[in-house]
Design a protein around this motif. Structure first.
Motif, PDB file in Angstrom:
ATOM      1  N   UNK A 210       0.784  -1.190  -0.189  1.00 30.83           N
ATOM      2  CA  UNK A 210       0.014  -0.060   0.099  1.00 30.83           C
ATOM      3  C   UNK A 210       0.986   1.080  -0.013  1.00 30.83           C
ATOM      4  N   UNK A 211       1.775   1.297   0.666  1.00 34.10           N
ATOM      5  CA  UNK A 211       2.869   2.402   1.016  1.00 34.10           C
ATOM      6  C   UNK A 211       3.583   2.609  -0.454  1.00 34.10           C
ATOM      7  N   UNK A 212       3.961   1.437  -0.877  1.00 32.74           N
ATOM      8  CA  UNK A 212       4.826   1.541  -2.170  1.00 32.74           C
ATOM      9  C   UNK A 212       4.261   2.156  -3.229  1.00 32.74           C
ATOM     10  N   UNK A 213       2.944   1.685  -3.420  1.00 34.93           N
ATOM     11  CA  UNK A 213       1.995   2.234  -4.530  1.00 34.93           C
ATOM     12  C   UNK A 213       1.128   3.414  -4.163  1.00 34.93           C
ATOM     13  N   UNK A 214       1.521   4.081  -3.112  1.00 34.94           N
ATOM     14  CA  UNK A 214       0.985   5.239  -2.564  1.00 34.94           C
ATOM     15  C   UNK A 214      -0.580   5.157  -2.651  1.00 34.94           C
ATOM     16  N   UNK A 215      -1.033   4.056  -1.874  1.00 35.31           N
ATOM     17  CA  UNK A 215      -2.250   3.679  -1.693  1.00 35.31           C
ATOM     18  C   UNK A 215      -2.773   4.262  -0.393  1.00 35.31           C
ATOM     19  N   UNK A 216      -2.019   4.693   0.513  1.00 32.57           N
ATOM     20  CA  UNK A 216      -2.573   5.095   1.849  1.00 32.57           C
ATOM     21  C   UNK A 216      -2.431   6.428   1.959  1.00 32.57           C
ATOM     22  N   UNK A 217      -3.562   7.090   2.645  1.00 29.53           N
ATOM     23  CA  UNK A 217      -3.454   8.324   3.105  1.00 29.53           C
ATOM     24  C   UNK A 217      -2.303   8.660   3.839  1.00 29.53           C
ATOM     25  N   UNK A 218      -1.490   9.818   3.545  1.00 27.03           N
ATOM     26  CA  UNK A 218      -0.247  10.415   4.194  1.00 27.03           C
ATOM     27  C   UNK A 218      -0.769  11.012   5.401  1.00 27.03           C
ATOM     28  N   UNK A 219      -0.511  10.379   6.572  1.00 30.42           N
ATOM     29  CA  UNK A 219      -0.822  10.520   7.819  1.00 30.42           C
ATOM     30  C   UNK A 219      -0.416  11.856   8.278  1.00 30.42           C
ATOM     31  N   UNK A 220       0.968  12.139   8.030  1.00 29.69           N
ATOM     32  CA  UNK A 220       1.788  13.239   8.272  1.00 29.69           C
ATOM     33  C   UNK A 220       1.160  14.396   7.582  1.00 29.69           C
ATOM     34  N   UNK A 221       0.967  14.310   6.375  1.00 30.63           N
ATOM     35  CA  UNK A 221       0.703  15.454   5.683  1.00 30.63           C
ATOM     36  C   UNK A 221      -0.774  15.777   6.059  1.00 30.63           C
TER      37      UNK A 221
END
Length: 206
Positions: free
Chosen positions: A179-190
């Motif tokens: 999920x993280x590799x394919x940018x499929x998770x919301x960016x918690x920090x941003x």
């Protein structure tokens, strides 16, 4: 969707809704009978949501998902308790993992520790609810100290199953990494933590 404190993107909303639906769906799966009680699978999805999402989304996933299930099966008196107890379980687990422990390595270990704290909230929360609150509000003589004590073992087993299921799915496989590799998770920090940048951008646009 913007306000002065945070930015909630379409991705964030979609993941929150999807994981909330998974909590409801796993609650419907036939439970495993343990003595006079039943152990459900929904805690695994609640904790998976807490592992992946921020505390705000996690509260919605755990609390609203559990409450919707209670409404659906007609246990309306349980809905408020489920909303608060499982909502806090998920929010505290997420806050510990993503805020208190975010600088530490070995995320799976701290995920288990965070989820264990959430499990204590569930076990203690339902014990107090069955013992002190429901005898006064539910109008059912079956509730009380004996009933609450009988449910402790069931909740302990359910939390162990939930922590194991969520941890294996999230960290025992490549699920989260993909999920993280394919940018499929919301960016918690941003989206939640670094909101000052977003506020500045909005002001510049104005």
């Amino acid at each position: 969707m913007k306000n002065r404190k945070a930015v909630f993107t379409t991705k964030w909303i979609a993941y929150t809704a999807m994981l909330t639906a998974l909590v409801v769906a796993t609650s419907v799966i036939p439970p495993v009978p343990i003595g006079t009680n039943n152990v459900y699978w929904c805690d695994g999805m609640i904790l998976l949501g807490a592992y992946l999402m921020d505390p705000v989304a996690s509260f919605i996933i755990g609390g609203l998902g559990s409450a919707l299930y209670d409404f659906g099966i007609g246990h309306i008196h349980m809905a408020v308790a489920s909303l608060l107890i499982h909502g806090l379980q998920a929010a505290v687990t997420s806050a510990l993992l993503h805020c208190a422990f975010r600088r530490f390595k070995r995320e799976p270990l701290f995920a288990i520790i965070s989820a264990t704290v959430g499990a204590v909230i569930v076990i203690g929360g339902y014990f107090l609810t069955y013992w002190l609150i429901f005898p006064l509000t539910a109008g059912n003589s079956k509730y009380g100290l004996i009933y609450a004590a009988d449910r402790v073992l069931r909740n302990v087993i359910q939390e162990i199953v939930g922590i194991t299921l969520a941890t294996v799915l999230c960290y025992g496989t490549t699920f989260k990494k993909q999920l993280e590799k394919n940018n499929l998770l919301p960016d918690f920090k941003k989206e939640i933590l670094n909101n000052k940048t977003n506020e500045t951008e909005v002001q510049n646009e104005e």
